[in-house]
Design an enzyme around this catalytic site. Structure first.
Site, PDB file in Angstrom:
ATOM      1  CG  ASP A 231      15.246  10.170   0.491  1.00  0.00           C
ATOM      2  OD1 ASP A 231      14.275  10.616  -0.137  1.00  0.00           O
ATOM      3  OD2 ASP A 231      16.094   9.421  -0.027  1.00  0.00           O
ATOM      4  CB  ALA A 232      10.244  11.035   0.685  1.00  0.00           C
TER       5      ALA A 232
END
Length: 761
Positions: A231-232
């Protein structure tokens, strides 16, 4: 432009070390980004290419770019119980992605809804892995039919937003495999997502992307060969990067200018091998060529996509209450009042990465105008809509007073409620299940002067309307139903369409009744370890096991017609563990209108020797019938429908015994039952002398295990014949080898033989 595995390997072999390392993170918002091979592709949360610039452009420059068809979000799609519709939505979004140069759409989200407070629940299909897997797999297949990569997320146990980037989910092995991993396993058996996103949080002490147990499940047990991205900004330090890549993480979803430097340093120090980098580069390049495989971008038919969005909104609209007032008849309707600001500014999506500005937005009052054909009706806003993260709830006594005056003069009231944009969002969880206070105050005031209220609710997750649902005439839960939600709502209320939805999650009576109530942290708590103390029992599994009353059960939804279920039959009544059985039954529309119903098939393990939920969804079928029409529904149940995970043996097993097949209209409304007997020698326990004797004597296999022992010993080990034995059920079996305790009847050699028989029946 397709490449064989040999051709891809040739490219990998030709890459420089730096180029291989550049495949491990984003550069200039691109995956791969190998200029001399023309390889570069990008991801986006939705089909709008503008979203990729969200953190780079001023907000005022974003709006013109931020467009596309806003389809019902995942929870509303889950309410359709229609996997074919999920495929169509995926296909349409794939076309829009291709048109906007989006190569990876960061959907679907399939995490289990452990608590209704979860901020991103509207992005997830269901509280049940079987329903979520059917919807998610079909969506993936639809997206990828357009040579756009779907992104299956969030792997795994991303079940809260509060402290999502730091928390540690503590989950027992069985629960982890049967619920939270299971949905991903089932999806990977029905589809091949080209990318998967790992979650922010830790599970059992380690970040998921660098957790060998979890990543081995994905890469080895599930056989996943696609791209795994974080995920970011979820990968923290150099050590995390290195360990993650070794475990099976391919791409860090963050633009890391120093990524090459850090991994090159790790390579030179022997911390990461070139074989690992080669495998990552292969998967990243392979994904690129799957996306760019001779697909021709065509002009979008946005009108057709809007029509699809509306059909999905209709299929997911859940009628919760109706005392006969619905459907309305526009020709005869007099004295109508429409109350609620959402009637003119519909709430149709959640916040965060679920955001998608609709290309064509249907307004409820515009649709009413068309149907009423100039016939007057009254309108009052009733409350003020604020947006924010989260939005403020502004008291407006003046708007309530205006609405009360309108209500006094009305014969029928349609009252729109729901959550303003940002109440449910990525980044934080809700703290209660109630509608905003300004809307509750409005409801109380209106119902004080007029009970002829049709309540429309637009939320992305369960909401507590128990103070109102039995006081109004009807309740329609539309969910975050996308850009066509306004017209879909009015079509349902006025009978131009039926309410086709069924709840994909349970509506509890109170927040305090929910499974994770005592285990879900929120501000101001700081809880590094979140214990999944409810185990297997989330959603309907919890409420069934505790025999609790719920407001609306899983799978529930009313119709404008009636249905009859009959004639259940099985193609066989005895099967092996790896066999299958097909259950068939008849569904008939016994009402006066066309309609649809969702036939739900649950399984109950009647003879289980391991604790199992009362029932579990194992199949479903949505049927559409005209009045008087009947159809045969058939659902085939194979091994997956009957197995459970045993932590004692660290594997899935099917116990022998009787399994009841329950066919219902929802989890609490079972219409038909049948049974199948499964012949299996698979065991759920590993017996040992250290195990309590009660486990032995209560096992259905115990008599067979001691069949070769003298009759005197068999009688002594029989609870009915030895009244003293039950007093010692908590004592380890091996202790009965002691002369005093076993009265000299059991030797250690005999105990070992019985244990061996129990484990090799």
């Amino acid at each position: 432009m397709a490449k064989t595995s040999e051709e891809i390997q040739t490219i990998v072999d030709d890459l420089t070390l730096e180029e291989k390392i550049r495949c491990c993170a984003l550069y200039q918002d691109r995956f791969g980004n190998i200029p001399r091979y023309g390889i570069a592709y990008r991801s986006c949360d939705n089909p709008s290419g503008g979203w990729c610039d969200y953190f780079r452009l001023p907000r005022e420059e974003m709006e013109d770019k931020f467009w596309g068809t806003c389809f019902p979000q995942a929870a509303a799609q889950g309410a359709t119980w229609d996997p074919n519709l999920a495929y169509e939505i995926g296909e349409a979004q794939g076309k829009e992605c291709k048109n906007q140069d989006v190569d990876i759409i960061l959907r679907p989200g399939v995490n289990m809804k452990r608590s209704p407070l979860g901020g991103r629940n509207f992005e997830y299909y269901s509280e049940d892995p079987w329903l979520a897997a059917e919807m998610g797999a079909n969506y993936i297949n639809g997206v990828q039919s357009q040579h756009v990569a779907a992104n299956l997320k969030h792997f795994v146990c991303n079940n809260q937003e509060y402290e999502r980037m730091t928390t540690n989910a503590v989950v027992d092995e069985r629960t982890f495999n049967e619920l939270y991993l299971r949905v991903f396993q089932l999806i990977l058996e029905k589809s091949d997502p080209w990318t998967i996103m790992s979650c922010y949080n830790k599970v059992n002490g380690k970040w998921v992307h660098q957790n060998p147990y979890i990543m081995n499940k994905l890469r080895k047990d599930f056989g996943y060969t696609g791209v795994v991205m974080s995920d970011a900004f979820a990968v923290h330090y150099k050590e995390d990067k290195v360990e993650g890549h070794i475990c099976g993480l391919d791409v860090e979803l963050a633009e890391e200018d120093n990524h090459v430097h850090l991994l090159l340093d790790a390579f030179n120090n022997g911390e990461i091998s070139e074989d690992v980098l080669d495998a990552i580069a292969y998967r990243v390049i392979d994904c690129y060529y799957k996306i760019h495989d001779g697909y021709t971008v065509s002009e979008l038919d946005l009108a057709a996509h809007h029509a699809l969005a509306k059909r999905a909104a209709l299929e997911g609209a859940v009628l919760l209450e109706n005392d006969g007032v619905l459907p309305l008849d526009a020709k005869t309707l007099e004295g109508l009042a429409v109350i609620g600001a959402f009637a003119k500014a519909p709430c149709y999506m959640g916040g965060g990465s679920g955001h998608m500005n609709g290309h064509t937005l249907d307004i409820p009052t515009d649709e009413i105008d068309k149907l009423m054909e100039g016939k007057p009706y009254a309108y009052a806003a009733g409350y003020q809509i604020n947006a924010g993260f989260p939005p403020e709830d502004t008291p407006r006594p003046d708007l309530i007073a205006e609405a009360v005056e309108v209500a006094k003069a009305a014969e029928t009231i349609i009252l729109f409620t729901g959550y303003p944009y940002g109440v449910e969002s990525e980044g934080y969880d809700r703290t209660d299940l109630f509608l905003p206070k300004s809307q509750r105050d409005l409801l109380d005031a209106v119902l004080e002067v007029n009970k002829n209220v049709i309540l429309v609710v637009n939320t992305g997750a369960p909401v507590d309307i128990s103070a109102y649902n039995k006081r109004v005439k009807a309740v329609l839960q539309g969910g975050y139903a996308g850009e066509a939600s306004g017209s879909a709502t009015i079509d349902v209320l006025f009978g131009l369409a039926e309410p086709g939805g069924r709840l994909p999650e349970t509506y509890p009576c109170r927040l305090e009744d929910t499974p994770a109530y005592l285990n879900l942290p929120h501000y101001p708590d700081t809880v590094p370890n979140v214990v999944y103390g409810e185990g297997l029992y989330i959603g309907y599994r919890w409420y069934d096991a505790r025999k609790m009353v719920v407001e609306y059960p899983f799978g529930y939804g009313l119709s404008y017609t009636t249905f009859e279920y009959s004639d259940i039959r099985m193609d066989q009544t005895e099967i092996t563990a790896d066999g299958s059985v097909t259950v068939s039954f008849t569904v008939k529309n016994t009402g006066s209108r066309p309609g649809s119903d969702v036939a739900q098939v649950y399984v109950h393990a009647a003879d289980a020797t391991i604790n199992r939920p009362v029932k579990e969804l194992r199949g479903f079928k949505k049927v559409r019938l005209v009045p008087g029409e009947e159809t045969t529904v058939s659902v085939t149940l194979g091994r997956r429908a009957f197995e459970c995970y045993t932590p004692a043996l660290h594997k899935w097993v099917v116990e022998g015994g009787t399994y009841e097949i329950l066919v219902g209209r929802n989890s609490r409304d079972i219409k038909l039952t049948a049974a199948v007997k499964i012949s299996s020698d698979e065991v759920v326990k590993r017996f040992s002398p250290q195990m309590q004797i009660g486990h032995f004597i209560k096992s259905p296999d115990f008599k067979e295990a001691i069949a070769d022992q003298p009759q005197e010993l068999r009688d002594w080990l029989d609870e009915e014949k030895n009244p003293v034995l039950p007093l010692g059920v908590a004592i380890p079996f091996g202790q009965f080898g002691e002369a005093d305790l076993g009265q000299g009847k059991l030797s250690q050699e005999t105990i070992q033989k019985i244990v061996k028989n129990m484990n090799h029946k």
